[in-house]
Design an enzyme around this catalytic site. Sequence first.
Site, PDB file in Angstrom:
ATOM      1  N   ARG A  60       0.851  -1.202   0.000  1.00 16.92           N
ATOM      2  CA  ARG A  60       0.000   0.000   0.000  1.00 16.92           C
ATOM      3  C   ARG A  60       0.871   1.230   0.000  1.00 16.92           C
ATOM      4  NH1 ARG A  60      -5.235  -1.324   3.216  1.00 16.92           N
ATOM      5  NH2 ARG A  60      -6.112  -2.102   1.297  1.00 16.92           N
ATOM      6  N   GLN A  93      -0.106   2.257  -6.082  1.00 23.68           N
ATOM      7  CA  GLN A  93      -1.535   2.597  -6.066  1.00 23.68           C
ATOM      8  C   GLN A  93      -2.269   2.231  -7.365  1.00 23.68           C
ATOM      9  OE1 GLN A  93      -1.784   6.510  -4.533  1.00 23.68           O
ATOM     10  NE2 GLN A  93      -3.562   6.049  -3.273  1.00 23.68           N
ATOM     11  N   ASP A  98      -3.317  -1.456  -7.445  1.00 20.97           N
ATOM     12  CA  ASP A  98      -4.002  -1.986  -6.263  1.00 20.97           C
ATOM     13  C   ASP A  98      -5.407  -2.500  -6.610  1.00 20.97           C
ATOM     14  OD1 ASP A  98      -5.072  -2.515  -3.814  1.00 20.97           O
ATOM     15  OD2 ASP A  98      -4.661  -0.546  -2.944  1.00 20.97           O
ATOM     16  N   SER A 134      -8.212  -2.502  -3.796  1.00 26.16           N
ATOM     17  CA  SER A 134      -8.934  -1.239  -3.625  1.00 26.16           C
ATOM     18  C   SER A 134      -9.962  -1.040  -4.735  1.00 26.16           C
ATOM     19  CB  SER A 134      -7.959  -0.052  -3.628  1.00 26.16           C
ATOM     20  OG  SER A 134      -7.242  -0.037  -2.429  1.00 26.16           O
ATOM     21  N   TYR A 144      -3.518  -1.453   7.576  1.00 24.14           N
ATOM     22  CA  TYR A 144      -4.576  -2.401   7.911  1.00 24.14           C
ATOM     23  C   TYR A 144      -4.906  -2.311   9.407  1.00 24.14           C
ATOM     24  CZ  TYR A 144      -3.963  -4.782   3.455  1.00 24.14           C
ATOM     25  OH  TYR A 144      -3.916  -5.084   2.134  1.00 24.14           O
TER      26      TYR A 144
HETATM   27  N1  LIG Z   1      -1.986   2.737  -1.667  1.00 26.14           N
HETATM   28  C1  LIG Z   1      -2.441   3.160  -0.508  1.00 26.14           C
HETATM   29  O1  LIG Z   1      -1.868   4.004   0.139  1.00 26.14           O
HETATM   30  C2  LIG Z   1      -3.704   2.535   0.056  1.00 26.14           C
HETATM   31  C3  LIG Z   1      -4.388   1.593  -0.696  1.00 26.14           C
HETATM   32  C4  LIG Z   1      -5.552   1.013  -0.187  1.00 26.14           C
HETATM   33  C5  LIG Z   1      -6.002   1.392   1.070  1.00 26.14           C
HETATM   34  N2  LIG Z   1      -5.332   2.306   1.786  1.00 26.14           N
HETATM   35  C6  LIG Z   1      -5.808   2.692   3.130  1.00 26.14           C
HETATM   36  O2  LIG Z   1      -5.752   1.571   3.995  1.00 26.14           O
HETATM   37  C7  LIG Z   1      -6.800   1.634   4.943  1.00 26.14           C
HETATM   38  C8  LIG Z   1      -7.600   0.314   4.980  1.00 26.14           C
HETATM   39  O3  LIG Z   1      -8.346   0.166   3.788  1.00 26.14           O
HETATM   40  P1  LIG Z   1      -9.013  -1.210   3.328  1.00 26.14           P
HETATM   41  O4  LIG Z   1     -10.107  -0.890   2.403  1.00 26.14           O
HETATM   42  O5  LIG Z   1      -7.995  -2.151   2.844  1.00 26.14           O
HETATM   43  O6  LIG Z   1      -9.548  -1.757   4.688  1.00 26.14           O
HETATM   44  P2  LIG Z   1      -9.849  -3.262   5.079  1.00 26.14           P
HETATM   45  O7  LIG Z   1     -10.671  -3.888   4.007  1.00 26.14           O
HETATM   46  O8  LIG Z   1      -8.586  -3.923   5.501  1.00 26.14           O
HETATM   47  O9  LIG Z   1     -10.727  -3.036   6.389  1.00 26.14           O
HETATM   48  C9  LIG Z   1     -11.928  -2.305   6.351  1.00 26.14           C
HETATM   49  C10 LIG Z   1     -12.038  -1.362   7.518  1.00 26.14           C
HETATM   50  O10 LIG Z   1     -12.533  -2.091   8.642  1.00 26.14           O
HETATM   51  C11 LIG Z   1     -11.991  -1.509   9.789  1.00 26.14           C
HETATM   52  N3  LIG Z   1     -12.119  -2.405  10.948  1.00 26.14           N
HETATM   53  C12 LIG Z   1     -11.477  -3.580  11.200  1.00 26.14           C
HETATM   54  N4  LIG Z   1     -11.889  -4.101  12.382  1.00 26.14           N
HETATM   55  C13 LIG Z   1     -12.833  -3.238  12.883  1.00 26.14           C
HETATM   56  C14 LIG Z   1     -13.623  -3.217  14.051  1.00 26.14           C
HETATM   57  N5  LIG Z   1     -13.538  -4.160  14.988  1.00 26.14           N
HETATM   58  N6  LIG Z   1     -14.460  -2.168  14.225  1.00 26.14           N
HETATM   59  C15 LIG Z   1     -14.556  -1.196  13.291  1.00 26.14           C
HETATM   60  N7  LIG Z   1     -13.833  -1.156  12.180  1.00 26.14           N
HETATM   61  C16 LIG Z   1     -12.978  -2.164  11.962  1.00 26.14           C
HETATM   62  C17 LIG Z   1     -10.573  -1.191   9.385  1.00 26.14           C
HETATM   63  O11 LIG Z   1      -9.997  -0.228  10.242  1.00 26.14           O
HETATM   64  C18 LIG Z   1     -10.736  -0.703   7.959  1.00 26.14           C
HETATM   65  O12 LIG Z   1     -10.903   0.686   7.890  1.00 26.14           O
HETATM   66  C19 LIG Z   1      -7.646   2.824   4.543  1.00 26.14           C
HETATM   67  O13 LIG Z   1      -7.275   3.926   5.333  1.00 26.14           O
HETATM   68  C20 LIG Z   1      -7.273   3.084   3.120  1.00 26.14           C
HETATM   69  O14 LIG Z   1      -7.461   4.427   2.724  1.00 26.14           O
HETATM   70  C21 LIG Z   1      -4.175   2.886   1.323  1.00 26.14           C
END
Ligand SMILES: NC(=O)c1ccc[n+]([C@@H]2O[C@H](COP(=O)([O-])OP(=O)(O)OC[C@H]3O[C@@H](n4cnc5c(N)ncnc54)[C@H](O)[C@@H]3O)[C@@H](O)[C@H]2O)c1
Length: 397
Positions: free
Chosen positions: A128, A133, A136, A139, A244
């Site tokens: 990530r 990006q 990905d 995403s 994560y």
């Molecule tokens: N290239 C990059 O920089 C990049 C790419 C993808 C995602 N991201 C970031 O990574 C982060 C995670 O994204 P994702 O879509 O992979 O998430 P994910 O699919 O791993 O998880 C979904 C969400 O569930 C939340 N979660 C987990 N357990 C929980 C609980 N018990 N109660 C409430 N919430 C809970 C997590 O905090 C997360 O926000 C985001 O901030 C996203 O913007 C960055």
Amino acid sequence: MIVGVPREIYPGERRVALVPSTVPPLTKAGLQVVVEAGAGTEAGYPDQEYVSKGAKVVPERSEVFRTADIVAQVLGHGANDRTGKTDLPLLRRDQVLIGFLRPLGSIESVRELAATGVTSFAVELMPRTTRAQSMDALSSMATVNGYKAVLLAADRLPRMFPMLTTAAGTITPARALIIGVGVAGLQAIATARRLGAVTSAYDLRPAVKEQVQSLGGRFVELEIEAKDAQDARGYARAQDARGYARAQDETFYRKQRELLGKVVAESDVVITAAVVPGKKSPILVPKEMVPNMAPGSVIVDLAAERGGNCELTRSGEIVVEHGVTIVGLVNLASTVPYHASQMYSRNLSAFLLHLTKEGKLQLNLDDEIIRETLLTRGGEVANPRVREFFNPEVSKS
Ligand SMILES: NC(=O)c1ccc[n+]([C@@H]2O[C@H](COP(=O)([O-])OP(=O)(O)OC[C@H]3O[C@@H](n4cnc5c(N)ncnc54)[C@H](O)[C@@H]3O)[C@@H](O)[C@H]2O)c1
């Protein structure tokens, strides 16, 4: 080099790994594209379109695998846990395979892939980082899932989403709650808002509060602190270095459920998208919470594939419990196949261009993107993270 695109064979899968518009840039980079006949039909990309963009369409699946130096799939063996095995005999040593391979799912499927000798890359392992990006795919698919979850909820809810003032009286807006504000959750908030619902969202990472608010949602704050909530500099750390969420202990989850209960009961629609990679999803909507929702309410559980965030979710099914519709459908991205394929295809072609130079494979393991996504090579499970995940003790020794 030849990139082969077989038709997807997971039952009901409608996506395709490469769409016609991504063929010309690949050809320009020295990669010829060979597509199995009908591979793009279900997604809205007929064979003629591939041909007009310079790809070769062949009738036999086995021919795609036989001629390809690189096989591009959406759901490869592992992620396709129903029929993926039938492709294993078609793969050969040192051929490259790229796709969703569910690297942290089951060690058996990863070993089976390794046994073919194929050099496989799992898109789920994409780092990530800003550099990665454009590649990905997780995403991209989460974006589609979050959007579709709201449409499914709206379709099943016996109410409308927007507030309406009509000659027949005022319609109050639906109340939507999104639990888990990752990529899917953010898209669900945006879509629910566009439809006019009053939208709230909750995540254990307080860092997402601003993102929720910028989309016009209300951030639900619970009086509990996640483990590792802060680092030495006071920054929120309910997430790991890769962005994560960290797994929490049972006391945290119990307290969280207690506090969330009230918000869930007041919602017409609950969309859960809280996952912890490689772990069973936390139960955030236990069975006792469901009868407190108004009859006709809808829960869409985007974590259904990994056990679900709602205790009453049945993976792959839509059930009605205590008058509440619980949608546990999986593989939602496949139900919006045109754009899901377009996004996946862009991710994959960016990765292919990264992996090759002047039409030749560049397996540069100093490159983080290549190193981290490489799953199997030369008959072995080549990925240290995956090896450690399945066998932490051996990896330490
Ligand atoms: N290239 C990059 O920089 C990049 C790419 C993808 C995602 N991201 C970031 O990574 C982060 C995670 O994204 P994702 O879509 O992979 O998430 P994910 O699919 O791993 O998880 C979904 C969400 O569930 C939340 N979660 C987990 N357990 C929980 C609980 N018990 N109660 C409430 N919430 C809970 C997590 O905090 C997360 O926000 C985001 O901030 C996203 O913007 C960055």
